[in-house]
Enzyme design. Sequence first.
Site, PDB file in Angstrom:
ATOM      1  N   ASP A 108       8.219 -37.655  -8.923  1.00 16.28           N
ATOM      2  CA  ASP A 108       7.953 -36.680  -9.992  1.00 16.28           C
ATOM      3  C   ASP A 108       6.746 -37.112 -10.832  1.00 16.28           C
ATOM      4  OD1 ASP A 108      10.404 -35.642  -9.075  1.00 16.28           O
ATOM      5  OD2 ASP A 108      11.526 -36.743 -10.598  1.00 16.28           O
ATOM      6  N   GLU A 160      12.603 -26.094  -8.952  1.00 17.71           N
ATOM      7  CA  GLU A 160      12.428 -27.065 -10.030  1.00 17.71           C
ATOM      8  C   GLU A 160      10.974 -27.531 -10.085  1.00 17.71           C
ATOM      9  OE1 GLU A 160      14.997 -30.359  -9.166  1.00 17.71           O
ATOM     10  OE2 GLU A 160      13.671 -31.153  -7.608  1.00 17.71           O
TER      11      GLU A 160
END
Length: 440
Positions: free
Chosen positions: A22, A206
């Site tokens: 991420d 997401e």
Amino acid sequence: MTLLEPAAGPDTSTWGGRHAHDPTAVRDDDGTYWLFSTDAFSEGPVRAGVQIRRSTDLVTWEFHGWALPGVPADGAAWTGAEGLWAPEVVRVGDEWRMYWSASTFGSRTSAIGLAVAPHPSGPWEDRGLVVTSRHDADGPNAIDANVVVDGDRHWMVYGSFFGGIHVLELDPATGGALDSPGPGRPAWGPGWLVARRPRSVEGAIEGAFVLPRPGGGWALVVSYDSLFSTYHVRVGVSDAVTGPYVDRAGRDLRDLDSDPAVVGTTVLAGHRFTGGRTWLAPGHASVLTDGDHQLLVHHVRDGDDPTRHEVQVRRLVWTDDGWPLVSPQPWAGLVEPSDPSAWPSDVTELLGTWEVVTFDPAGAGGVTESHVVRADRAALAEVRALGEGLFVGTWPTDGGPGVPLHAVVFPSWDAVRDRAALSFAATDDSGRTAFGTRTA
């Protein structure tokens, strides 16, 4: 200074860009790149506090430590989290702001908090919570923050699975939510819903990131499907930060009635070029605007060792009609071709043999193998040049009949052959995309 690693634990000096999950990258005034990522280590537990790496070329990364001493107290009390996820770092004036996420896997009891620093290297000071969510309440999951600046208005784009992606307005002065009851206290409401997926695919969406489109409007970059295998990146566009966002075929990214496999325009998914590594499950992307170019910063897995993730950077380009696409080649740093005059502006410059990957919207998950396309004068007869690197027309992407495409062609570094080469990325009006590199 960032915090040093504890005496016990993994040897982070050997990590480089591995275990960066991420990721988001920024550049300081001295030209150093700083990468922030989730507290993740594929081989076991690792301490909490947001991992930091630094680089001079976006290729070779040096582990620099952690931003915070652990999960901030308010975040730990609300979520029970043992680590921090998906940090977002932005600069507002002379202040650097980091939005961290706290949660546990599979839970919607989550929180996004804020820390500030005078420099990306720290020291970082916690400023409390910005938005929270509970597992037993409908709405978004409060993780995966992205901050968007639109003139004098600031927005947070956030959410993961469950209730989809939402946009919440921020107070530019404090960095907290505009409807917060006080400093360090979370927002009352979830904001605007801009993207979601149905329960039939577990609501798998997401890692959203919103950036301005050339000529006006906004593009939403977001990840779909399984983090471990079929993860991939899709996009939609809108006139406003708060949506609605639509894909290339005009489908709303909040659509729950259409086939969930086709909503959203795929720009990056698992793939393999002949002789190269198998790139599996790329996603959770951010965008670094660095001078005159933009770069997609994301994590990816090696198909031969899929439990490990690493950071990867790719050039992001825009079609003539304002759609973001991604390079087929990882960013090569100092050897990356950078001469603006090298972007082709004549159809004859495209002649040759190309290795191409075509992403089918209905089957973007998994790994797509490349195929060879020979672009001779007959194949390119209906292609028109619109300017440096911009082309439209019927383009042979899959060895069969050509389809009308909007393409961007640009110099790149061929990672398989270790040499400079032309690459392209293209999309058609149905939402199918392709990218490839000229091999001969």
